[in-house]
Design an enzyme around this catalytic site. Structure first.
Site, short mmCIF file in Angstrom:
data_model
loop_
_atom_site.label_atom_id
_atom_site.label_comp_id
_atom_site.label_asym_id
_atom_site.label_seq_id
_atom_site.Cartn_x
_atom_site.Cartn_y
_atom_site.Cartn_z
N ASP A 144 -61.26 6.55 38.68
CA ASP A 144 -61.04 7.64 39.64
C ASP A 144 -61.17 9.00 38.96
O ASP A 144 -61.69 9.10 37.86
CB ASP A 144 -59.65 7.43 40.27
CG ASP A 144 -59.59 7.94 41.70
OD1 ASP A 144 -60.46 8.72 42.08
OD2 ASP A 144 -58.66 7.55 42.42
N ASP A 188 -61.35 10.04 50.82
CA ASP A 188 -60.63 8.84 51.27
C ASP A 188 -60.78 8.59 52.77
O ASP A 188 -60.64 9.50 53.58
CB ASP A 188 -59.14 8.96 50.96
CG ASP A 188 -58.89 8.80 49.47
OD1 ASP A 188 -59.87 8.82 48.69
OD2 ASP A 188 -57.73 8.67 49.08
C1 GAL Z 1 -57.73 8.32 45.32
C2 GAL Z 1 -58.82 7.34 45.67
C3 GAL Z 1 -58.22 6.24 46.49
C4 GAL Z 1 -57.15 5.56 45.67
C5 GAL Z 1 -56.12 6.57 45.20
C6 GAL Z 1 -55.13 5.95 44.23
O1 GAL Z 1 -58.25 9.35 44.60
O2 GAL Z 1 -59.84 8.01 46.37
O3 GAL Z 1 -59.22 5.33 46.90
O4 GAL Z 1 -57.75 4.90 44.60
O5 GAL Z 1 -56.74 7.65 44.55
O6 GAL Z 1 -54.14 6.85 43.82
#
Ligand code: GAL
Length: 746
Positions: free
Chosen positions: A496, A562
């Site tokens: 991420d 998201d």
């Molecule tokens: C976001 C990501 C999500 C999930 C989340 C976890 O940045 O886009 O899919 O992984 O972090 O904290």
């Protein structure tokens, strides 16, 4: 004993409606508005009680976060609010229940009246499931029984709020606290539960939360959405008591597209409750009992890396698989899992036959061995985020993985079982290696368990010091983490972004190179491991990863922020943000518009809920994602997956488009008002065409006229229904947010 500094204002609410309030709160004739409370940092559950000496507590304004009024941010810390309130008798038609309406609490909260817990939002780090942030919606409505919480009308009562701040703003923010007696009718609710088991039914349920009995007329209508015909009409007098919901079950045929409308009219006050719901309908034909291969005929692996590949074969069990001319170093277990490894690069083609009591099926299958052969088709499987969020645990992962097998999804190619954020321990080991937290008692055990079943395992981390959920990230420990992933047997890494943004700030480094650098670093360590780890890049924040993901050897990358389970988000993420991006997708390097939002989701914010997408919208979601050659990672709890969702995800012809070996992502090829045509060429020379109605009204279309080709179509196949369309079926209605999925041969 305490300073009585709180002025309980009885206000005529109708005159000063607050935009954020729900109607039922705004309608009460009198309510108490509280803008000040007593306040103390720290955590002690006895502070919930009525009789606590709070004379030394500070004063606070509840309409602003605590850090905005001289208190420290107190990250990862608790604080308590105590409100002394005199609740007078009310003029509404019920006196058994009060509502405590508190504003947004950053980040999680629990609310008590006279020492009794009446509600909470999110989950505290001290709880069994660990921390989860509270609902993002600003307000909380907690109900308290007058008797149960020992409320004394006309005397002093104590509302206590326990708040936990993970980071950023702390505590109650944005509005006052309100206390009021709701009306008797506010305790009534009408719900439609559409239940998709082997027999479909919709349960119409009227619930009465308060003690006043409600008598009234319930009317139900089941309407065929295609013909407009009323298939069923029910009228019934009912009496609804507290604790005894009235339930009327309406069985229906899941092959028909129905809409159900229920109306309840309370006879005394004449208040009308109405709910309408589009019911679930199944387009996918039943799975044949004879064996059928549902996987793409290809799998890619690097020379020498361990192969774990589960053939996706549907059909009656027991079933045996055997191979013919399987390459040296590889064997096929009777359950249909290829294991072993191949030293030399090249294409290895052989046949596999699956046989059961009803018949057999044979597939020509190729293992492509080479340094750049990972991810020949988009990965299919599951990820924990959209259901469990940060509350993911080993137990929950196993439940979904077992259900992946038991409900037959593994027989349709879903094989990755990926955990997202929330698995990491706070501290690293002395040698710098990362550890799983207490929710994962044995990461190695979990991964071995999956591998034994031919499933693969994915993990999550970030190039920053902390993850998006504030857990341990990989910054400075990339080498150790890649080595640990190999030791555990990890097959997929979602890497991420989040706190890596801090590094760019620190270095005042804003070019694409500053994005590529950390991803390249992890890529080098990953590729040094003697196993294949699918590399999924997840950065957001305007970094446009599709432009540079290839240079980090990413196997897929996020092309949208998201996803959420509502039409507006699916529309933005799936349609608008994918336009023009097909040029960045290729075999082994897929665009990823985020995970699926069908089934029961919830992001770890309290109870899981049924996706808010209508059945039509869910067909659109899956149709579009398969056209986009996207990663197909299911986001719901598979253990709770219903029949409708299984059939939605297990249509072999639909999935074959996603897994098509040509690997060409669809483009928006035509737009005519609300109608959008997305199409992609397929390996067999045909094209896949999605005809979508993204507008807010139904549209009549001529499918033939919309096919984006100069050539004349020989066969136009309805992919969901798996049947070729006759000329007279080509003019049809597409409901709002719905679609038709075609495969066209010339
Ligand atoms: C976001 C990501 C999500 C999930 C989340 C976890 O940045 O886009 O899919 O992984 O972090 O904290």
């Amino acid at each position: 004993m305490k300073k009585l500094f709180i002025v309980a204002l009885i206000t005529l609410v109708g005159l000063q409606a607050n935009a954020q309030e729900r109607d039922w709160a705004a309608e009460v004739s009198d309510k108490i508005t509280i803008s000040k409370a007593l306040f103390k940092m720290g955590d002690d559950m006895t502070w919930a009680n009525r009789d606590v000496d709070d004379s030394s507590w500070g004063e606070i304004d509840v309409t602003k976060c605590w850090n905005e009024q001289g208190y420290p941010a107190h990250n990862n810390g608790f604080a308590w609010y105590r409100i002394h309130v005199n609740i007078p008798k009310s003029s509404t038609d019920q006196q058994n229940v009060i509502v405590v309406n508190i504003p947004k609490v950053d980040d999680a909260d629990e609310c008590f009246v006279n020492g009794k817990r009446i509600g909470g939002s999110g989950s505290m780090p001290t709880s069994k499931d660990g921390y989860a942030t509270g609902v993002f919606a600003p307000e909380r409505y907690y109900e308290a029984g007058v008797k149960e919480t020992g409320i004394r009308l006309g005397e002093d009562n104590v509302i206590a709020i326990r708040a936990y701040n993970r980071g950023g703003g702390g505590g109650m923010c944005e509005d006052s606290v309100y206390v009021f007696f709701p009306k008797a009718a506010d305790g009534l609710s009408l719900r439609l539960n559409d239940i998709s088991e082997s027999q479909h039914r919709c349960d119409v349920e009227i619930v009465n939360k308060y003690a006043t009995i409600s008598n009234g007329l319930l009317e139900i209508k089941l309407i065929d959405r295609e013909t407009g015909a009323v298939a069923k009409s029910i009228k019934k007098m009912v009496s609804v008591k507290r604790g005894k919901p009235t339930v009327v079950s309406v069985p229906y045929d899941s092959n028909v597209m129905y809409q159900l409308t229920a109306t309840y009219t309370d006879e005394k006050i004449g208040e009308v409750f109405e709910e309408t719901r589009q019911l679930k309908y199944i387009l996918t034909p039943p799975t044949p009992e004879t064996p059928r291969f549902n996987n793409a005929p290809v799998f890619g692996v690097r020379p020498g890396s361990p192969i774990i590949y589960r053939f996706a074969v549907s059909g009656e069990r027991p079933m045996k698989l055997r191979g013919n001319n399987i390459p040296e170093g590889v064997e096929l277990t009777e359950e249909g899992v290829l294991i072993g490894s191949i030293k030399n690069a090249g294409d290895y083609t052989f046949t596999v036959t699956a046989e059961n009591a009803k018949g057999k099926d044979t597939q020509f299958f190729t293992i492509k061995v080479g340094a750049d052969k990972i991810g020949q088709t988009p990965p299919m499987g599951w990820n924990s985020w959209n259901c469990w969020g940060l509350s993911v645990s080993q137990e929950k992962v196993i439940a979904s993985a077992q259900a992946l097998i038991d409900k037959g999804l593994a027989d349709y190619g879903y094989s990755y079982v990926n955990i997202d954020d929330g698995w990491e321990a706070d501290e690293r080991n002395a040698d710098g290696s990362v550890e799983a937290n207490e929710k994962f008692p044995s990461m190695k055990g979990l991964i071995d368990w999956l591998h034994e079943r031919g499933l693969k395992f994915g993990i999550y981390s970030t190039p920053g010091a902390t993850t998006c959920g504030n857990y341990t990230g990989s910054l400075g420990y990339e080498k150790e983490d890649a080595a640990k992933y190999n030791e555990w047997g990890v097959d997929y890494l979602k890497y991420d972004w989040c706190s890596y943004e801090d590094e760019r700030h620190k270095n005042n480094d804003w070019g694409y190179a500053s994005c590529i650098r950390p991803y390249l670093l992890m890529q080098q360590y990953l590729r040094q491991q003697p196993r294949d780890i699918f590399y999924s890049l997840g950065p957001l924040g305007g970094t446009e990863v599709h432009l540079w993901g290839l240079y980090c050897d990413g196997d897929s990358w996020r092309t949208a922020p998201d996803i959420e389970d509502d039409w507006a988000t699916v529309y933005r993420v799936g349609f608008r943000l994918q336009e023009g991006k097909s040029q960045y997708s290729s075999v082994g390097h897929w665009n990823d518009p985020d995970m699926l939002v069908v089934g029961k989701v919830g992001w770890g914010r309290g109870e899981l809920r049924e996706t808010r997408l209508t059945p039509d919208e869910q067909y659109t979601h899956i149709t579009l994602w398969t056209l986009l050659a996207s990663n197909m990672l299911i986001g719901c709890d598979i253990a709770q997956m219903d029949d409708f969702t299984v059939k939605l995800l297990c249509n072999n012809e639909v999935n074959a488009i996603n897994q098509d070996v040509l690997g060409k992502q669809a483009d928006l090829t035509k737009k005519d008002g609300d109608i959008e045509i997305w199409s992609r060429p397929l390996a067999d020379g045909s094209i896949a065409v999605g005809v979508f109605n993204v507008g807010d009204v139904d549209h009549e279309v001529d499918l033939k006229a919309l096919i984006p080709s100069d050539k004349s179509a020989k066969v136009i196949r309805d992919v969901w229904r798996q049947k070729n369309l006759a000329d007279e079926e080509l003019k049809c209605n597409i409901p709002l947010h719905g679609c038709r999925y075609l495969k066209v041969a010339f």
